[in-house]
Write an enzyme that holds these catalytic residues in place. Sequence first.
Site, short mmCIF file in Angstrom:
data_model
loop_
_atom_site.label_atom_id
_atom_site.label_comp_id
_atom_site.label_asym_id
_atom_site.label_seq_id
_atom_site.Cartn_x
_atom_site.Cartn_y
_atom_site.Cartn_z
N PHE A 62 -16.99 42.56 92.39
CA PHE A 62 -16.09 41.47 92.02
C PHE A 62 -14.73 41.72 92.66
CE2 PHE A 62 -18.55 39.46 88.59
CZ PHE A 62 -19.48 40.45 88.32
N THR A 104 -23.11 44.29 91.52
CA THR A 104 -22.30 43.17 91.99
C THR A 104 -20.87 43.65 92.13
OG1 THR A 104 -23.72 41.47 91.06
CG2 THR A 104 -21.46 40.82 91.50
#
Lengths: 286, 286
Positions: A179, A177
């Site tokens: 960010f 992921t």
Amino acid sequence: MKKDKLKTGYQGVPGSFSEQALSEYFNIKTEEYHFPDFEDVLIHLQNGNIQYGILPIENSSTGGISETYNLLRKYDCSIIGERCLKIEHHLLGIRGSCVKDIKQVYSHPQGYEQSEVFFRNHPNINFLPYKNTAESAQYIRKLNDKTIGAIASRKAAELYDLDILAEDINFNRKNITRFVIIGKEQKVSKSCNKVSIVITVSHTPGALYKAMGFFEENHLNLTKIESRPLIDEPWHYYFYLDFEGNLRDPIVISALENVKSISSYFKILGNYPCHNLMVKDGGQNE
Amino acid sequence: MKKDKLKTGYQGVPGSFSEQALSEYFNIKTEEYHFPDFEDVLIHLQNGNIQYGILPIENSSTGGISETYNLLRKYDCSIIGERCLKIEHHLLGIRGSCVKDIKQVYSHPQGYEQSEVFFRNHPNINFLPYKNTAESAQYIRKLNDKTIGAIASRKAAELYDLDILAEDINFNRKNITRFVIIGKEQKVSKSCNKVSIVITVSHTPGALYKAMGFFEENHLNLTKIESRPLIDEPWHYYFYLDFEGNLRDPIVISALENVKSISSYFKILGNYPCHNLMVKDGGQNE
């Protein structure tokens, strides 16, 4: 004089991937605040209650996170950095439970989607969505029921005193992921090598192609294009573009001026150092 | 001889928007099957248990639906049509309850996201995600608790005998979901005026721009571009492209041959008649 700690904010509860990405990014202890919704992070940033916030923007298995794209456009803020984090999901249960006990599992839908192969092979486990992975761990601890599990991180298991019943259940070993770290103001330094913008173009055929041409002819490498719907005009889109460059470079300035001239909406979301995470199967190296 | 009814399938339960879009599309009574997961629709189509399936692919407020994009690529199937449906969410509760009673609300996260302004103004209502909107209605009926609501359609309220506590709570009056109708084989007729393809291009800068150029130079109007991540290669993407055209048209054939020649992955997802839904505030006209 003792310097005050930086005030930072994330969505979720301790043990969440956002918290982990935040502490990896700053690499010093900050005064961390956590909020129930993504938008709260932007509201507290705007009000000056925190200096920096973090939001997940994209997962390498499941794609862009709509809400973050919308909030970056809506709020007066700037992306000042990014952090990639390898995501490993585990099936958690209360102490003493095992996989075959579990009938229901709580998690964020992304945690479930990223572990869909595991659950295809365990069709007796019924999925119930929850706000986020770490909170689902906190919640099943409260329920204290051997038949109820959660999909969350190792840190969440430790924090909420749960057993890991099945390790690494995400089907994609390269599950990352990304960010974004958000501040109130744009600060361009030499190390900033990635620019994010959002535009809308006119409805004439080829308008997006024309905008992309300004990058192409200046040899600016577009690394990402993501479309998000325009709320008031079904099937017309905002285009979020990432490209390699620095906002002080005259070539970048000129290309962006050209793009702006044919855009009906144009916003620079930030200029920041790109973070690359090389992930091998089972390992993690930067 | 009496003709057998068409066998069709959707994800969810009766009262779902998928069921509504399906019945609007076929406009005749079909033998409808419903399944717990999106992928089940494709599996039953592949096995010949149903002739056609329907899946939501995009919402005009919240964007593309990742799972559908992934399944269309993964399964040997073809988009044979599309249907746009105006989505109106209502806050439902058991008979005799009212808005101020509600402390918790269940729904699909999209139902909640599309109604976020309403819930910003009702901060005492706590959201808990559920599999889909219609199922959340069915579920709160079972719970039979005045403090628990659901976000779902009018039809779900009727089917599960619930009260509508607040009407039209979605913030966007032009809230449309586009569904694709999927068959086993591609059938190109004269009325097919929209083509959907998915490609990956090489990692060299400008490769996507080059692919788009083949449409541009042939005056083929690209109406949509959507990027979805490549599972094994973080930050590389599948590009889903929609354009206006018919697969029998020599110009279309030649443009696609050129696109294919520079693509590392290339698949035609379907050629079908475009469905346009003109939505005015508060009304619906085709």
